[in-house]
Design an enzyme around this catalytic site. Structure first.
Site, PDB file in Angstrom:
ATOM      1  N   GLN A   1      10.684 -21.576  26.102  1.00 15.34           N
ATOM      2  CA  GLN A   1      10.440 -23.010  25.905  1.00 15.34           C
ATOM      3  C   GLN A   1       9.743 -23.222  24.563  1.00 15.34           C
ATOM      4  OE1 GLN A   1       7.537 -25.512  27.983  1.00 15.34           O
ATOM      5  NE2 GLN A   1       9.170 -26.964  28.455  1.00 15.34           N
TER       6      GLN A   1
ATOM      7  N   TYR B   1       4.293 -34.674  24.398  1.00 18.68           N
ATOM      8  CA  TYR B   1       4.133 -33.835  23.209  1.00 18.68           C
ATOM      9  C   TYR B   1       5.041 -34.354  22.079  1.00 18.68           C
ATOM     10  CZ  TYR B   1       1.424 -31.045  26.436  1.00 18.68           C
ATOM     11  OH  TYR B   1       0.473 -30.644  27.348  1.00 18.68           O
TER      12      TYR B   1
ATOM     13  N   ARG C   1      14.190 -30.453  27.909  1.00 22.06           N
ATOM     14  CA  ARG C   1      13.405 -30.964  29.041  1.00 22.06           C
ATOM     15  C   ARG C   1      12.781 -32.321  28.720  1.00 22.06           C
ATOM     16  NH1 ARG C   1       8.516 -28.650  32.939  1.00 22.06           N
ATOM     17  NH2 ARG C   1       9.836 -28.863  34.756  1.00 22.06           N
TER      18      ARG C   1
ATOM     19  N   GLY D   1       7.120 -24.914  40.588  1.00 16.48           N
ATOM     20  CA  GLY D   1       6.112 -24.456  39.637  1.00 16.48           C
ATOM     21  C   GLY D   1       4.949 -23.770  40.316  1.00 16.48           C
ATOM     22  N   ARG D   2       4.050 -24.571  40.880  1.00 22.10           N
ATOM     23  CA  ARG D   2       2.860 -23.985  41.516  1.00 22.10           C
ATOM     24  C   ARG D   2       3.221 -23.021  42.639  1.00 22.10           C
ATOM     25  NH1 ARG D   2       0.470 -29.905  41.279  1.00 22.10           N
ATOM     26  NH2 ARG D   2       2.729 -30.175  41.553  1.00 22.10           N
TER      27      ARG D   2
HETATM   28  C1  LIG Z   1      -0.306 -24.529  35.379  1.00 28.00           C
HETATM   29  C2  LIG Z   1       0.835 -25.386  34.899  1.00 28.00           C
HETATM   30  C3  LIG Z   1       1.313 -25.232  33.609  1.00 28.00           C
HETATM   31  C4  LIG Z   1       2.428 -25.978  33.161  1.00 28.00           C
HETATM   32  N1  LIG Z   1       2.917 -25.760  31.906  1.00 28.00           N
HETATM   33  C5  LIG Z   1       4.046 -26.388  31.495  1.00 28.00           C
HETATM   34  C6  LIG Z   1       4.643 -26.065  30.235  1.00 28.00           C
HETATM   35  O1  LIG Z   1       4.172 -25.206  29.470  1.00 28.00           O
HETATM   36  N2  LIG Z   1       5.765 -26.741  29.895  1.00 28.00           N
HETATM   37  C7  LIG Z   1       6.337 -27.693  30.717  1.00 28.00           C
HETATM   38  O2  LIG Z   1       7.367 -28.274  30.367  1.00 28.00           O
HETATM   39  N3  LIG Z   1       5.802 -27.994  31.926  1.00 28.00           N
HETATM   40  C8  LIG Z   1       4.694 -27.341  32.333  1.00 28.00           C
HETATM   41  N4  LIG Z   1       4.187 -27.607  33.589  1.00 28.00           N
HETATM   42  C9  LIG Z   1       4.967 -28.447  34.534  1.00 28.00           C
HETATM   43  C10 LIG Z   1       5.835 -27.558  35.441  1.00 28.00           C
HETATM   44  O3  LIG Z   1       6.918 -26.985  34.721  1.00 28.00           O
HETATM   45  C11 LIG Z   1       6.430 -28.321  36.639  1.00 28.00           C
HETATM   46  O4  LIG Z   1       7.239 -29.368  36.181  1.00 28.00           O
HETATM   47  C12 LIG Z   1       5.318 -28.849  37.516  1.00 28.00           C
HETATM   48  O5  LIG Z   1       4.426 -27.803  37.873  1.00 28.00           O
HETATM   49  C13 LIG Z   1       5.846 -29.514  38.771  1.00 28.00           C
HETATM   50  O6  LIG Z   1       6.401 -28.597  39.652  1.00 28.00           O
HETATM   51  P1  LIG Z   1       5.605 -28.148  40.990  1.00 28.00           P
HETATM   52  O7  LIG Z   1       5.216 -29.405  41.696  1.00 28.00           O
HETATM   53  O8  LIG Z   1       6.635 -27.338  41.728  1.00 28.00           O
HETATM   54  O9  LIG Z   1       4.414 -27.344  40.550  1.00 28.00           O
HETATM   55  C14 LIG Z   1       3.049 -26.905  34.033  1.00 28.00           C
HETATM   56  C15 LIG Z   1       2.536 -27.085  35.326  1.00 28.00           C
HETATM   57  C16 LIG Z   1       1.463 -26.325  35.782  1.00 28.00           C
HETATM   58  C17 LIG Z   1       0.967 -26.492  37.187  1.00 28.00           C
END
Ligand SMILES: Cc1cc2nc3c(=O)[nH]c(=O)nc-3n(C[C@H](O)[C@H](O)[C@H](O)COP(=O)(O)O)c2cc1C
Length: 378
Positions: free
Chosen positions: A106, A193, A240, A336-337
């Site tokens: 990414q 961003y 994205r 994600g989480r």
């Molecule tokens: C710890 C953390 C770091 C993340 N870092 C990024 C990132 O670097 N780039 C991005 O596009 N989204 C980032 N996100 C968003 C995740 O890609 C994802 O869309 C988000 O966690 C929602 O999914 P979930 O509900 O399954 O966790 C991050 C989310 C979390 C929790």
């Protein structure tokens, strides 16, 4: 009485993405974990282990990775602009490929969401316009291995020629990613961003060809998509977005996440991506507790105007993923989480097993604790 047994088999069908035949429809979304080697923001063996553990995913995207020094807004996030960083990422791509995984990098530029202490020579962060980010924090190092949240610094507006130079920096970063062994690149155009700052009228008040009309506000996106596609091949490029249709939180408006006309803005952006012929569109849905769902019309519009794969993430459950898949709106689903806390998540989903809970205290920065030591029990 009949018992209805729902299987999750549809999430485990093979699906084509660019040149790759993926083993399932589950992807690891980009997750910043801030564990690169210092100094130099270099990917390392620990990160290689972390990604290797998650190769049960059909598709993986790295954490946000800055394309140039000014693109960093948080301490310890990895970059992909130096020789050492490219070498570091080779450890990750090799580990993933040894397990048969497929991984895109990414490419990230935070624009105004940064702090002078993270910038080369302590300069001001760069942005489409000199409008300070007020509802979001940067993260700075206060002592080796220690850090704190900080308000983003006052940015300065990029000149027109600097915007064009940035397009070339995206292409260079994409070239670096291929050299590091990645299968492709995802352009981070979400979450307030740099690219999002160009798209949103709240953060872009430019009067040159990169500001004003929607066509102009989408020009930076168009140029980086084209430059990166020329560099690596359009079938190795994803984008994205994180469209938001209403805000339950006034402050999020200032992030530039809520457009006055989100449907028109993002459908136009999606048409642009479709014309470019890229492999996928990734849509990050809001993920906080009281987040509004994307309107059904937007799922429909995205599908109607984009011929490549569509990826969704944001508080997904296997059930929601299957609903979106059955409706024909999306092809791959990110967790994600849950993936942070469950390295073997796809197998747990398939078998409907209990999931480990994520520990928010170890999300950003630190050691293997809360990173590579979540238990695998299958
Ligand atoms: C710890 C953390 C770091 C993340 N870092 C990024 C990132 O670097 N780039 C991005 O596009 N989204 C980032 N996100 C968003 C995740 O890609 C994802 O869309 C988000 O966690 C929602 O999914 P979930 O509900 O399954 O966790 C991050 C989310 C979390 C929790």
């Amino acid at each position: 009485m009949t018992t209805v047994v729902t299987t999750r088999d549809s999430l485990f069908e093979s699906v084509q993405l660019g040149q790759h035949s993926l083993k399932n429809r589950i992807f690891l979304p980009p997750l910043t974990r801030s564990r690169s080697t210092q100094p130099g923001n270099i990917a390392n063996d620990l990160m290689a282990d972390y990604y290797r553990q998650r190769t049960g995913a059909g598709f993986m995207v790295t954490e946000g990775t800055q394309i140039e020094p000014r693109g960093q807004g948080y301490a310890w996030t990895p970059g992909i602009h130096s020789k050492e960083q490219i070498e570091g990422w080779k450890k990750v791509t090799q580990a993933v490929h040894e397990e048969g995984g497929i991984i895109f990098a990414q490419l990230w530029h935070v624009g105004r969401v940064s702090h002078t202490s993270l910038q080369p020579d302590g300069g001001a962060p760069v942005a489409p316009s000199a409008i300070r980010a007020t509802a979001v924090k940067s993260f700075i190092e206060t002592a080796p291995g220690q850090g704190d949240l900080a308000d983003p610094s006052e940015p300065r507006a990029l000149s027109t020629s600097e915007v064009k130079e940035l397009v070339a920096l995206y292409a260079q970063a994409a070239r670096n990613a291929m050299e590091a062994g990645f299968d492709g690149v995802e352009l981070h155009c979400a979450n307030g961003y740099l690219v999002n700052q160009f798209i949103s009228e709240h953060t872009n008040q430019r009067t040159d060809e990169y500001g004003g009309s929607l066509e102009n506000r989408l020009r930076f996106l168009k140029e980086i998509v084209e430059a990166v596609s020329d560099e690596v091949g359009k079938d190795k490029v994803g984008v994205r977005f994180a469209p938001l249709f209403e805000s339950t939180d006034e402050l999020r408006v200032y992030l530039g996440l809520v457009e006055s006309k989100p449907y028109e803005t993002y459908i136009e952006a999606i048409k642009l991506l479709n014309n470019a012929g890229i492999a996928y569109l990734s849509l990050a849905e809001a993920d906080w507790d009281d987040a509004p769902d994307l309107p059904e019309t937007f799922y429909q519009g995205a599908r109607e105007h984009f011929d490549g794969r569509i990826l969704y993430a944001g508080k997904y459950t296997p059930e929601k993923a299957m609903r979106i898949l059955d409706a024909g709106y999306g092809d791959l689903f990110g967790f994600g989480r849950p993936f942070i806390a469950n390295p073997d998540l796809p197998e747990r989903i398939r078998q409907n097993q209990l999931l480990n809970e994520v520990d928010p205290a170890t999300m950003y920065g630190g050691t293997e604790k809360g990173y590579t030591d979540y238990p695998v029990h299958l």
